[in-house]
Design a protein around this motif. Structure first.
Motif, PDB file in Angstrom:
ATOM      1  N   PRO A 112       5.995  -2.382 -10.474  1.00 60.93           N
ATOM      2  CA  PRO A 112       5.694  -3.332  -9.411  1.00 60.93           C
ATOM      3  C   PRO A 112       4.243  -3.745  -9.425  1.00 60.93           C
ATOM      4  O   PRO A 112       3.391  -3.058  -9.970  1.00 60.93           O
ATOM      5  N   ALA A 113       3.959  -4.853  -8.789  1.00 59.24           N
ATOM      6  CA  ALA A 113       2.560  -5.237  -8.561  1.00 59.24           C
ATOM      7  C   ALA A 113       2.003  -4.345  -7.476  1.00 59.24           C
ATOM      8  O   ALA A 113       2.671  -4.039  -6.515  1.00 59.24           O
ATOM      9  N   ARG A 148      -1.353  -4.477  -5.504  1.00 59.42           N
ATOM     10  CA  ARG A 148      -2.656  -5.087  -5.280  1.00 59.42           C
ATOM     11  C   ARG A 148      -3.448  -4.330  -4.253  1.00 59.42           C
ATOM     12  O   ARG A 148      -4.625  -4.064  -4.417  1.00 59.42           O
ATOM     13  N   SER A 160       8.771   1.841 -11.213  1.00 56.18           N
ATOM     14  CA  SER A 160       9.786   1.854 -10.160  1.00 56.18           C
ATOM     15  C   SER A 160      11.155   1.847 -10.822  1.00 56.18           C
ATOM     16  O   SER A 160      11.431   1.008 -11.673  1.00 56.18           O
ATOM     17  N   GLU A 198      13.719  -4.069  -3.331  1.00 57.47           N
ATOM     18  CA  GLU A 198      12.673  -4.738  -4.107  1.00 57.47           C
ATOM     19  C   GLU A 198      11.800  -5.604  -3.208  1.00 57.47           C
ATOM     20  O   GLU A 198      10.572  -5.669  -3.381  1.00 57.47           O
ATOM     21  N   TYR A 199      12.417  -6.279  -2.260  1.00 56.36           N
ATOM     22  CA  TYR A 199      11.662  -7.103  -1.321  1.00 56.36           C
ATOM     23  C   TYR A 199      10.703  -6.228  -0.510  1.00 56.36           C
ATOM     24  O   TYR A 199       9.529  -6.579  -0.326  1.00 56.36           O
ATOM     25  N   GLU A 248       9.431  -3.352  -1.331  1.00 54.24           N
ATOM     26  CA  GLU A 248       8.351  -2.865  -2.183  1.00 54.24           C
ATOM     27  C   GLU A 248       7.273  -3.931  -2.345  1.00 54.24           C
ATOM     28  O   GLU A 248       6.073  -3.647  -2.228  1.00 54.24           O
ATOM     29  N   SER A 249       7.694  -5.149  -2.616  1.00 55.67           N
ATOM     30  CA  SER A 249       6.731  -6.232  -2.796  1.00 55.67           C
ATOM     31  C   SER A 249       6.009  -6.562  -1.495  1.00 55.67           C
ATOM     32  O   SER A 249       4.801  -6.817  -1.479  1.00 55.67           O
ATOM     33  N   GLU A 254       3.704  -3.257  -0.538  1.00 53.83           N
ATOM     34  CA  GLU A 254       2.821  -2.754  -1.594  1.00 53.83           C
ATOM     35  C   GLU A 254       2.560  -1.257  -1.450  1.00 53.83           C
ATOM     36  O   GLU A 254       1.504  -0.737  -1.824  1.00 53.83           O
ATOM     37  N   ASN A 285       1.957 -12.930   2.157  1.00 52.51           N
ATOM     38  CA  ASN A 285       2.965 -12.066   1.558  1.00 52.51           C
ATOM     39  C   ASN A 285       4.346 -12.689   1.736  1.00 52.51           C
ATOM     40  O   ASN A 285       4.461 -13.834   2.167  1.00 52.51           O
ATOM     41  N   GLU A 286       5.397 -11.930   1.405  1.00 52.19           N
ATOM     42  CA  GLU A 286       6.757 -12.473   1.487  1.00 52.19           C
ATOM     43  C   GLU A 286       7.157 -12.854   2.907  1.00 52.19           C
ATOM     44  O   GLU A 286       8.041 -13.670   3.117  1.00 52.19           O
TER      45      GLU A 286
END
Length: 349
Positions: A12-13, A15, A86, A128-129, A131-132, A135, A321-322
């Motif tokens: 995963p990214a 940041r 991940s 996954e959402y 996690e992104s 972060e 972010n999302e």
């Protein structure tokens, strides 16, 4: 409970980065410690919603967890997933195949017990959402993003919501913790839960039902539906809560038609249940933020809340972010991590 291995996903990214008795504090040791020095740390008590099952202990999961144990059976073993990545894995719980995304830090040492952070996605979202969005895979912890089952409206959901599937997500969570403890080197005094929206409400529900297991919980934009049932924790569980006052999905002032309580009612209910001082300490760490902290609570616990005047149904972040392209004045994830590091279950209690 049965286990089936699956293949791993890409990295995963990243940041941005049971004590049934007393708490103790631990010195911050992450890159987020600077935020704590600004007085941004928070703590709090558990959440409301309860579950259809009375408690995890009654689920008959065959737990490998032993009261007072801080080093799990997985210590000294090679992990089943590669560090720094991940990986999606599955287990069977209550007749349902359940999946989860697990991120093992690149610095993982099989001989060094790790804290565990469970991060639950919102209604209609995925692991996954989550996690992104959060972060959290940048944390110095074993971070796990469970996947909710499809609910009655065709969207993923967690127990305690009126649209959730007929499944015992509390038992699933307990079984997942058992599995993590068996396969990884886990510090069983430092297991935590956070979540967004329906996932935030479920993190609160876990504070009610797995209070002997979780050291602290942190709901964000939490949906605390009455379908969760009564909250009867075995011990005080610190809770750190965030909510936007412009939230139209889970209104800050509540939604009587859906049975959603006003946030202030939910907070004062917890403070009362934990025998905290009646009036919270209130500060303004940023112009758009009011921070309330209830102290004097039973067994050293606390209830902490961030109300953000211009935030909607979002995970607070200083960058887009999302959830939202509009940033706010602080990041929730480092505050949650610093808060978690402040609380652990006291071994042997």
């Amino acid at each position: 409970m049965t286990l089936r291995r699956t293949t791993r996903t890409s990295t995963p990214a990243a940041r941005r980065a049971h004590t049934p008795r007393t708490f103790r504090t631990a010195a911050p040791r992450t890159l987020f410690a600077a935020l704590a020095a600004l007085g941004c740390l928070t703590a709090g008590l558990t959440a409301p919603a309860a579950a259809s099952a009375k408690a995890y202990e009654s689920a008959g999961t065959g737990s490998t967890h032993r009261p007072g144990q801080t080093q799990s059976d997985g210590c000294g073993q090679q992990p089943p997933v590669p560090p720094g990545e991940s990986t999606r894995r599955t287990l069977t719980s209550g007749g349902h195949e359940r999946s989860y995304l697990v991120h093992l830090p690149a610095s993982y040492d099989p001989g060094e017990p790790q804290p565990v952070v469970l991060s639950f996605h919102g209604h209609g979202r995925t692991s996954e959402y989550q996690e992104s969005l959060t972060e959290m895979s940048a944390l110095d912890a074993l971070v796990v993003y469970p996947q909710g089952l499809t609910g009655t409206d065709g969207e993923s959901a967690w127990q305690g919501a009126p649209y959730s599937a007929e499944a015992d997500d509390v038992a699933f969570t307990g079984e997942l913790l058992d599995l993590l403890e068996a396969q990884f080197c886990v510090d069983t005094s430092r297991e935590y839960a956070a979540g967004k929206s329906n996932g935030g409400g479920f993190a609160g529900l876990l504070g009610c039902r797995l209070s002997a297991r979780l050291a602290a919980v942190a709901p964000v934009s939490g949906a605390f539906y009455p379908q969760g049932g009564p909250c009867e924790p075995e011990r005080p569980v610190p809770v750190l809560d965030f909510h936007g006052q412009q939230d139209t999905t889970i209104p800050y002032t509540g939604d009587p038609a859906k049975g959603l309580p006003p946030l202030q009612d939910w907070l004062t209910g917890w403070a009362s249940r934990e025998n905290c001082d009646a009036a919270p300490e209130t500060t303004a760490p940023w112009p758009n933020v009011s921070r309330q902290r209830w102290t004097g609570c039973a067994e050293g616990s606390e209830v902490v809340h961030y109300a953000v005047s211009d935030l909607g149904h979002d995970w607070p972040s200083t960058t887009p972010n999302e959830d939202s392209e509009v940033p706010t004045t602080f990041d929730a994830t480092p505050l949650i991590w610093e808060f978690f590091q402040q609380h652990r279950l006291e071994p042997g209690a």
